[in-house]
Design a protein around this motif. Sequence first.
Motif, PDB file in Angstrom:
ATOM      1  N   PHE A 178      -1.754  -1.522   8.291  1.00 32.70           N
ATOM      2  CA  PHE A 178      -0.912  -1.608   6.932  1.00 32.70           C
ATOM      3  C   PHE A 178      -1.218  -0.171   6.014  1.00 32.70           C
ATOM      4  O   PHE A 178      -0.107   0.269   5.548  1.00 32.70           O
ATOM      5  CB  PHE A 178      -1.203  -2.729   6.028  1.00 32.70           C
ATOM      6  CG  PHE A 178      -0.566  -4.019   6.575  1.00 32.70           C
ATOM      7  CD1 PHE A 178       0.670  -4.252   6.651  1.00 32.70           C
ATOM      8  CD2 PHE A 178      -1.651  -5.307   7.161  1.00 32.70           C
ATOM      9  CE1 PHE A 178       1.336  -5.352   6.898  1.00 32.70           C
ATOM     10  CE2 PHE A 178      -1.015  -6.181   7.613  1.00 32.70           C
ATOM     11  CZ  PHE A 178       0.480  -6.434   7.363  1.00 32.70           C
ATOM     12  N   THR A 182       2.265   1.458   7.565  1.00 30.04           N
ATOM     13  CA  THR A 182       3.313   0.902   6.648  1.00 30.04           C
ATOM     14  C   THR A 182       3.084   1.592   5.201  1.00 30.04           C
ATOM     15  O   THR A 182       3.905   1.331   4.368  1.00 30.04           O
ATOM     16  CB  THR A 182       3.367  -0.485   6.596  1.00 30.04           C
ATOM     17  OG1 THR A 182       2.256  -1.052   5.726  1.00 30.04           O
ATOM     18  CG2 THR A 182       3.353  -1.308   7.949  1.00 30.04           C
ATOM     19  N   ASN A 183       2.110   2.287   5.072  1.00 32.60           N
ATOM     20  CA  ASN A 183       1.669   3.056   3.881  1.00 32.60           C
ATOM     21  C   ASN A 183       1.954   2.084   2.690  1.00 32.60           C
ATOM     22  O   ASN A 183       2.037   2.282   1.598  1.00 32.60           O
ATOM     23  CB  ASN A 183       2.909   4.023   3.535  1.00 32.60           C
ATOM     24  CG  ASN A 183       2.291   5.030   2.429  1.00 32.60           C
ATOM     25  OD1 ASN A 183       1.103   5.361   2.552  1.00 32.60           O
ATOM     26  ND2 ASN A 183       3.133   5.636   1.860  1.00 32.60           N
ATOM     27  N   SER A 184       1.218   0.970   2.959  1.00 32.35           N
ATOM     28  CA  SER A 184       0.974  -0.239   1.911  1.00 32.35           C
ATOM     29  C   SER A 184       0.010   0.294   0.993  1.00 32.35           C
ATOM     30  O   SER A 184      -0.800   1.063   1.061  1.00 32.35           O
ATOM     31  CB  SER A 184       0.284  -1.441   2.470  1.00 32.35           C
ATOM     32  OG  SER A 184      -0.171  -2.190   1.507  1.00 32.35           O
ATOM     33  N   GLU A 186      -1.591  -1.846  -0.728  1.00 35.26           N
ATOM     34  CA  GLU A 186      -2.624  -3.030  -0.886  1.00 35.26           C
ATOM     35  C   GLU A 186      -2.806  -3.408   0.547  1.00 35.26           C
ATOM     36  O   GLU A 186      -2.545  -4.379   0.919  1.00 35.26           O
ATOM     37  CB  GLU A 186      -2.166  -4.144  -1.890  1.00 35.26           C
ATOM     38  CG  GLU A 186      -2.156  -3.887  -3.401  1.00 35.26           C
ATOM     39  CD  GLU A 186      -3.147  -3.402  -4.019  1.00 35.26           C
ATOM     40  OE1 GLU A 186      -4.348  -3.764  -3.196  1.00 35.26           O
ATOM     41  OE2 GLU A 186      -3.208  -3.109  -5.212  1.00 35.26           O
ATOM     42  N   PRO A 187      -3.180  -2.417   1.395  1.00 34.88           N
ATOM     43  CA  PRO A 187      -3.565  -2.912   2.794  1.00 34.88           C
ATOM     44  C   PRO A 187      -4.387  -3.861   2.890  1.00 34.88           C
ATOM     45  O   PRO A 187      -4.298  -4.740   3.919  1.00 34.88           O
ATOM     46  CB  PRO A 187      -3.900  -1.463   3.429  1.00 34.88           C
ATOM     47  CG  PRO A 187      -4.512  -0.472   2.234  1.00 34.88           C
ATOM     48  CD  PRO A 187      -3.565  -1.237   1.169  1.00 34.88           C
ATOM     49  N   ASP A 190      -2.764  -7.127   2.060  1.00 36.22           N
ATOM     50  CA  ASP A 190      -1.865  -7.567   3.276  1.00 36.22           C
ATOM     51  C   ASP A 190      -2.520  -8.090   4.516  1.00 36.22           C
ATOM     52  O   ASP A 190      -2.023  -8.770   5.183  1.00 36.22           O
ATOM     53  CB  ASP A 190      -0.942  -6.221   3.686  1.00 36.22           C
ATOM     54  CG  ASP A 190      -0.120  -5.831   2.470  1.00 36.22           C
ATOM     55  OD1 ASP A 190       0.478  -6.907   1.723  1.00 36.22           O
ATOM     56  OD2 ASP A 190       0.296  -4.670   2.131  1.00 36.22           O
ATOM     57  N   LEU A 229       7.206  -9.277   3.654  1.00 35.00           N
ATOM     58  CA  LEU A 229       5.920  -8.375   3.405  1.00 35.00           C
ATOM     59  C   LEU A 229       6.518  -7.010   3.432  1.00 35.00           C
ATOM     60  O   LEU A 229       6.174  -6.094   2.694  1.00 35.00           O
ATOM     61  CB  LEU A 229       4.813  -8.583   4.409  1.00 35.00           C
ATOM     62  CG  LEU A 229       3.432  -8.143   3.951  1.00 35.00           C
ATOM     63  CD1 LEU A 229       2.825  -8.506   2.646  1.00 35.00           C
ATOM     64  CD2 LEU A 229       2.531  -8.482   5.224  1.00 35.00           C
ATOM     65  N   LEU A 230       7.173  -6.682   4.632  1.00 33.92           N
ATOM     66  CA  LEU A 230       7.372  -5.136   4.787  1.00 33.92           C
ATOM     67  C   LEU A 230       8.169  -4.325   3.761  1.00 33.92           C
ATOM     68  O   LEU A 230       8.059  -3.240   3.321  1.00 33.92           O
ATOM     69  CB  LEU A 230       8.074  -5.080   6.435  1.00 33.92           C
ATOM     70  CG  LEU A 230       7.005  -5.470   7.404  1.00 33.92           C
ATOM     71  CD1 LEU A 230       7.553  -5.267   8.751  1.00 33.92           C
ATOM     72  CD2 LEU A 230       5.814  -4.303   7.345  1.00 33.92           C
ATOM     73  N   LEU A 233       6.132  -3.125   1.041  1.00 32.52           N
ATOM     74  CA  LEU A 233       5.573  -2.086   1.443  1.00 32.52           C
ATOM     75  C   LEU A 233       6.149  -0.649   1.844  1.00 32.52           C
ATOM     76  O   LEU A 233       5.663   0.398   1.291  1.00 32.52           O
ATOM     77  CB  LEU A 233       4.821  -2.389   2.797  1.00 32.52           C
ATOM     78  CG  LEU A 233       3.766  -3.709   2.973  1.00 32.52           C
ATOM     79  CD1 LEU A 233       3.501  -3.893   4.281  1.00 32.52           C
ATOM     80  CD2 LEU A 233       2.625  -3.437   2.043  1.00 32.52           C
TER      81      LEU A 233
END
Length: 236
Positions: A178, A182-184, A186-187, A190, A229-230, A233
Motif C-alpha cells: 500500500f 498505491t502511494n497510500s 495510511e498504508p 490499509d 479502498l483504492l 488511495l
Amino acid sequence: MALVAETAINKSKPLQYQGRKASRAKSEQRRRIILEAALRIVISEGVRGIRHRAVAKEAGVPLAATTYYFKDIQELIIDTFTLYTEKALEVVNEFTHQFYQPMASMAGMDLSSAEGQKALLDFMVEQLTIYMNEQIISQRDMLIAEQAFRYEAIVNDSIRKLAQMHRKALFDKAAEFFGNVTNSAEPEADAEILLGLFHSLEYSALLKNEEELNLTEVSVVLRRHLSLLLPGLLAG
C-alpha cells in the motif's frame, strides 16, 4: 503515479525451537516427524489433544522418543506452533513472490488514470482470489491450525510471540504494498483492513463444508472492499 514493479521480500529471522536439539540428520528427522504428528492432532482435535502418548502413536514412534525431545507438554506445544509458524511464513513469502511477478507487466502504468486504477483493481482482485482459493481449499488444514494458534496465543506468552511474528510478516508485506504501489497516505491502516478482511473470509469459509464454498462470492467481496479502498488511495 507510476507503478513500482517489485519490492524486496523480507526474510524472517530463523525460528528458535525449544526442545532438545538433534545432533544428527536421522535424529532431526524423527524430531520433525513428532512435530508433524502433533500438528495433525491440533488440526483434528485441538491443542488439548496433544499428549505424549497420543503424539507418539500418531507419529509411529516409541513414547520414549517424545519425552526425549520434549521435556513436557508445554515444550511440545510451543515447538508444534513453531513448526506451524515456519510453514505459514513460507506461504507468505511464496505468495509475495507470486504476487509481484505478474505485476512487472504493469510497470510504467499511470495509476492516477481511470484505466490504471481499473487495471490495478482487477490485478489485486485476481491475485488475492487466487491466494484465498489456496488458503481456503488447498491449505484448509493450516487454517484450522491457525484458529487454534490464535486462541493459544492469547493464553500462552511464548506462543503469543510466534503469533506476533507471523502476523507482522503478513502486515509488513501488505503495508509495503500500500505504501510503495498505491502511494497510500495510511498504508498501515490499509494493511489492517486487508488482514481483517482475510481473516473474516477465512473464518467464514471454515464454517462451511466444501460443497458450500463459493470463490465467486469471495471475489465479489474482495472487489467491493478494494474498490472502496483504492480510489481514496490513488486520489492523493
